[in-house]
Design an enzyme around this catalytic site. Structure first.
Site, PDB file in Angstrom:
ATOM      1  N   GLY A  18       0.791  -1.233   0.000  1.00  0.00           N
ATOM      2  CA  GLY A  18       0.000   0.000   0.000  1.00  0.00           C
ATOM      3  C   GLY A  18       0.821   1.281   0.000  1.00  0.00           C
ATOM      4  O   GLY A  18       0.270   2.373  -0.143  1.00  0.00           O
TER       5      GLY A  18
ATOM      6  N   MET B  34       4.896   5.180  -4.129  1.00  0.00           N
ATOM      7  CA  MET B  34       6.300   5.518  -4.419  1.00  0.00           C
ATOM      8  C   MET B  34       6.400   6.272  -5.739  1.00  0.00           C
ATOM      9  O   MET B  34       5.833   5.826  -6.748  1.00  0.00           O
ATOM     10  CB  MET B  34       7.073   4.196  -4.519  1.00  0.00           C
ATOM     11  CG  MET B  34       8.506   4.342  -4.939  1.00  0.00           C
ATOM     12  SD  MET B  34       9.320   2.713  -4.915  1.00  0.00           S
ATOM     13  CE  MET B  34      11.013   3.255  -5.171  1.00  0.00           C
TER      14      MET B  34
ATOM     15  N   GLY C 221      13.407   9.497  -9.830  1.00  0.00           N
ATOM     16  CA  GLY C 221      14.183  10.197  -8.819  1.00  0.00           C
ATOM     17  C   GLY C 221      15.640  10.254  -9.218  1.00  0.00           C
ATOM     18  O   GLY C 221      15.973  10.172 -10.408  1.00  0.00           O
TER      19      GLY C 221
ATOM     20  N   GLY D   2      19.740   8.857  -8.198  1.00  0.00           N
ATOM     21  CA  GLY D   2      20.642   7.965  -7.470  1.00  0.00           C
ATOM     22  C   GLY D   2      21.979   8.661  -7.270  1.00  0.00           C
ATOM     23  O   GLY D   2      22.404   9.456  -8.113  1.00  0.00           O
TER      24      GLY D   2
ATOM     25  N   TYR E  10      27.592   3.370  -0.582  1.00  0.00           N
ATOM     26  CA  TYR E  10      28.033   4.521  -1.381  1.00  0.00           C
ATOM     27  C   TYR E  10      28.855   5.490  -0.526  1.00  0.00           C
ATOM     28  O   TYR E  10      29.473   6.410  -1.042  1.00  0.00           O
ATOM     29  CB  TYR E  10      26.849   5.278  -1.999  1.00  0.00           C
ATOM     30  CG  TYR E  10      25.963   4.452  -2.918  1.00  0.00           C
ATOM     31  CD1 TYR E  10      26.356   3.199  -3.366  1.00  0.00           C
ATOM     32  CD2 TYR E  10      24.730   4.937  -3.336  1.00  0.00           C
ATOM     33  CE1 TYR E  10      25.537   2.443  -4.192  1.00  0.00           C
ATOM     34  CE2 TYR E  10      23.920   4.190  -4.167  1.00  0.00           C
ATOM     35  CZ  TYR E  10      24.318   2.938  -4.591  1.00  0.00           C
ATOM     36  OH  TYR E  10      23.501   2.209  -5.403  1.00  0.00           O
TER      37      TYR E  10
ATOM     38  N   HIS F 153      21.535  -4.954   0.089  1.00  0.00           N
ATOM     39  CA  HIS F 153      22.223  -4.518  -1.141  1.00  0.00           C
ATOM     40  C   HIS F 153      22.709  -5.687  -1.999  1.00  0.00           C
ATOM     41  O   HIS F 153      22.687  -5.615  -3.228  1.00  0.00           O
ATOM     42  CB  HIS F 153      23.412  -3.632  -0.754  1.00  0.00           C
ATOM     43  CG  HIS F 153      23.869  -2.696  -1.819  1.00  0.00           C
ATOM     44  ND1 HIS F 153      24.469  -1.487  -1.543  1.00  0.00           N
ATOM     45  CD2 HIS F 153      23.816  -2.770  -3.177  1.00  0.00           C
ATOM     46  CE1 HIS F 153      24.757  -0.884  -2.674  1.00  0.00           C
ATOM     47  NE2 HIS F 153      24.381  -1.642  -3.686  1.00  0.00           N
TER      48      HIS F 153
HETATM   49  P1  NAD Z   1      22.731   5.465 -15.413  1.00  0.00           P
HETATM   50  O1  NAD Z   1      22.232   4.458 -16.378  1.00  0.00           O
HETATM   51  O2  NAD Z   1      21.747   6.276 -14.640  1.00  0.00           O
HETATM   52  O3  NAD Z   1      23.694   6.413 -16.254  1.00  0.00           O
HETATM   53  C1  NAD Z   1      24.289   7.541 -15.704  1.00  0.00           C
HETATM   54  C2  NAD Z   1      25.161   8.150 -16.771  1.00  0.00           C
HETATM   55  O4  NAD Z   1      24.322   8.718 -17.761  1.00  0.00           O
HETATM   56  C3  NAD Z   1      26.058   9.247 -16.243  1.00  0.00           C
HETATM   57  O5  NAD Z   1      27.300   9.134 -16.914  1.00  0.00           O
HETATM   58  C4  NAD Z   1      25.378  10.532 -16.665  1.00  0.00           C
HETATM   59  O6  NAD Z   1      26.290  11.529 -16.929  1.00  0.00           O
HETATM   60  C5  NAD Z   1      24.633  10.097 -17.903  1.00  0.00           C
HETATM   61  N1  NAD Z   1      23.359  10.819 -17.985  1.00  0.00           N
HETATM   62  C6  NAD Z   1      22.490  11.056 -16.968  1.00  0.00           C
HETATM   63  N2  NAD Z   1      21.424  11.767 -17.435  1.00  0.00           N
HETATM   64  C7  NAD Z   1      21.644  11.967 -18.753  1.00  0.00           C
HETATM   65  C8  NAD Z   1      20.912  12.639 -19.778  1.00  0.00           C
HETATM   66  N3  NAD Z   1      19.755  13.243 -19.509  1.00  0.00           N
HETATM   67  N4  NAD Z   1      21.437  12.661 -21.021  1.00  0.00           N
HETATM   68  C9  NAD Z   1      22.608  12.055 -21.302  1.00  0.00           C
HETATM   69  N5  NAD Z   1      23.343  11.413 -20.388  1.00  0.00           N
HETATM   70  C10 NAD Z   1      22.877  11.369 -19.118  1.00  0.00           C
HETATM   71  O7  NAD Z   1      23.752   4.725 -14.444  1.00  0.00           O
HETATM   72  P2  NAD Z   1      24.236   5.031 -12.955  1.00  0.00           P
HETATM   73  O8  NAD Z   1      24.234   6.456 -12.637  1.00  0.00           O
HETATM   74  O9  NAD Z   1      25.521   4.333 -12.800  1.00  0.00           O
HETATM   75  O10 NAD Z   1      23.133   4.253 -12.105  1.00  0.00           O
HETATM   76  C11 NAD Z   1      21.973   4.898 -11.605  1.00  0.00           C
HETATM   77  C12 NAD Z   1      21.781   4.594 -10.154  1.00  0.00           C
HETATM   78  O11 NAD Z   1      21.635   3.186 -10.011  1.00  0.00           O
HETATM   79  C13 NAD Z   1      22.968   4.926  -9.260  1.00  0.00           C
HETATM   80  O12 NAD Z   1      23.052   6.247  -8.875  1.00  0.00           O
HETATM   81  C14 NAD Z   1      22.721   4.024  -8.091  1.00  0.00           C
HETATM   82  O13 NAD Z   1      21.905   4.690  -7.134  1.00  0.00           O
HETATM   83  C15 NAD Z   1      22.041   2.826  -8.708  1.00  0.00           C
HETATM   84  N6  NAD Z   1      22.865   1.600  -8.785  1.00  0.00           N
HETATM   85  C16 NAD Z   1      22.541   0.582  -7.957  1.00  0.00           C
HETATM   86  C17 NAD Z   1      23.287  -0.572  -7.986  1.00  0.00           C
HETATM   87  C18 NAD Z   1      22.937  -1.696  -7.056  1.00  0.00           C
HETATM   88  O14 NAD Z   1      23.731  -2.615  -6.891  1.00  0.00           O
HETATM   89  N7  NAD Z   1      21.777  -1.678  -6.437  1.00  0.00           N
HETATM   90  C19 NAD Z   1      24.365  -0.705  -8.854  1.00  0.00           C
HETATM   91  C20 NAD Z   1      24.675   0.356  -9.696  1.00  0.00           C
HETATM   92  C21 NAD Z   1      23.920   1.515  -9.660  1.00  0.00           C
END
Ligand code: NAD
Length: 279
Positions: free
Chosen positions: A9, A12, A16, A18, A48, A103
């Site tokens: 319920g 979200m 957003g 990350g 992180y 995680h």
């Molecule tokens: P992403 O796919 O969001 O790509 C980010 C990249 O895309 C960056 O280089 C950024 O400069 C570029 N970008 C962002 N917006 C853009 C736009 N509008 N136009 C062009 N390029 C753009 O990958 P990410 O940032 O590595 O991952 C997103 C989130 O996922 C992380 O911040 C993290 O919170 C999460 N994550 C979680 C795990 C996990 O194990 N749970 C692992 C990796 C990442």
């Protein structure tokens, strides 16, 4: 903004930011800027090492805590620590977490799950997530949990849309948070001709088309960016909709390939990887 309602319920937001691979100061600035431009979902993690910066960004933004959906993740080395949730809350400077993940599927994650269940009963955590769990462990967690999980967080993007996992999620009413939603910025993905074509049609960027595809696929997105213009653009995806034919055309870029595959050795190493103090 569009929202999903989790299977317990809880409501979200579907988009957003990350803060993976940001220093505490960078996370502070990114979170403040994101909240000021209307973003309400923030994703961080013990691992992180920027939860304190994230908490400062929230305070500096002036946005009320209850308007924000705050997501974080317990790191395997603290799964068995009774104070793990309390310490996480203290770093974030808050008294509850909207969604708390395990995680990685390693160390004593079963005990970690119980730790989170306790925090849910105490009102300190509103929803439970499992990150990077392979299908068989996900099924085990679902079957054995006293409080069922609400969502997974896994790599997902048009090159790897998680078709098999989605079948399990559909059975249990669980949601999906897509990490690497833009393929970690991979130009090959972002510049696929289908995205360029649709970007021209809708007056959006290729990245916005990909993010819109996620939303219409039911995925929550939180692309990483330190660039305020990108942060704003990545959120500006709720004033247009792709047609069913366009969604089907995008489905054709599925390569069944992930960017990141953790080997069993890597997953075992996470269980021993101590975190540095998060200042
Ligand atoms: P992403 O796919 O969001 O790509 C980010 C990249 O895309 C960056 O280089 C950024 O400069 C570029 N970008 C962002 N917006 C853009 C736009 N509008 N136009 C062009 N390029 C753009 O990958 P990410 O940032 O590595 O991952 C997103 C989130 O996922 C992380 O911040 C993290 O919170 C999460 N994550 C979680 C795990 C996990 O194990 N749970 C692992 C990796 C990442």
């Amino acid at each position: 903004m569009e929202y999903i309602t989790l299977n317990n319920g809880v409501k979200m937001p579907m988009a957003g930011i990350g803060v993976f691979m940001m220093s505490p100061a960078e996370a502070e600035a990114a979170v403040e800027s994101a909240l000021k431009s209307g973003v309400r979902l923030i994703d961080t993690a013990n691992g992180y090492m920027n939860e304190s910066g994230t908490g400062r960004g929230i305070k500096k933004s002036g946005v009320a805590r209850e308007e924000i959906f705050l997501v974080t993740k317990l790191w395997p080395t603290v799964y068995e620590k009774e104070t793990a949730v309390e310490e996480t809350l203290a770093r974030l400077g808050t008294d509850y977490i909207d969604l708390l993940f395990l995680h990685q599927p390693t160390a004593n994650w079963r005990e970690g799950y119980k730790n989170i269940e306790k925090a849910v009963r105490a009102g300190k955590v509103k929803a439970i997530g499992l990150s990077n769990f392979p299908d068989e462990l996900l099924r085990e967690a679902i079957d054995t949990a006293e409080i069922k999980p609400q969502i997974v967080q896994v790599e997902a993007h048009p090159y790897y849309p998680q078709t098999e996992l989605k079948k399990i999620l559909a059975e249990t009413g669980m949601g999906l948070m897509a990490w690497y939603p833009l393929g970690h910025g991979d130009k090959n993905l972002i510049q696929e001709p289908i995205f360029t074509k649709l970007a021209q049609k809708y007056g959006k960027s290729n990245a916005q088309i990909i993010l819109r595809w996620h939303i219409q696929s039911g995925n929550v997105v939180f692309p990483g960016s330190k660039n305020p213009a990108h942060i704003r653009d990545n959120f500006d995806i709720f004033d247009f909709a792709l047609t069913e034919d366009e969604m089907a055309e995008i489905a054709k870029v599925d390569k069944g390939v992930r960017y990141y595959t953790a080997t069993p050795e890597m997953i075992a190493a996470y269980a021993k990887m101590e975190l540095q103090p998060d200042l």
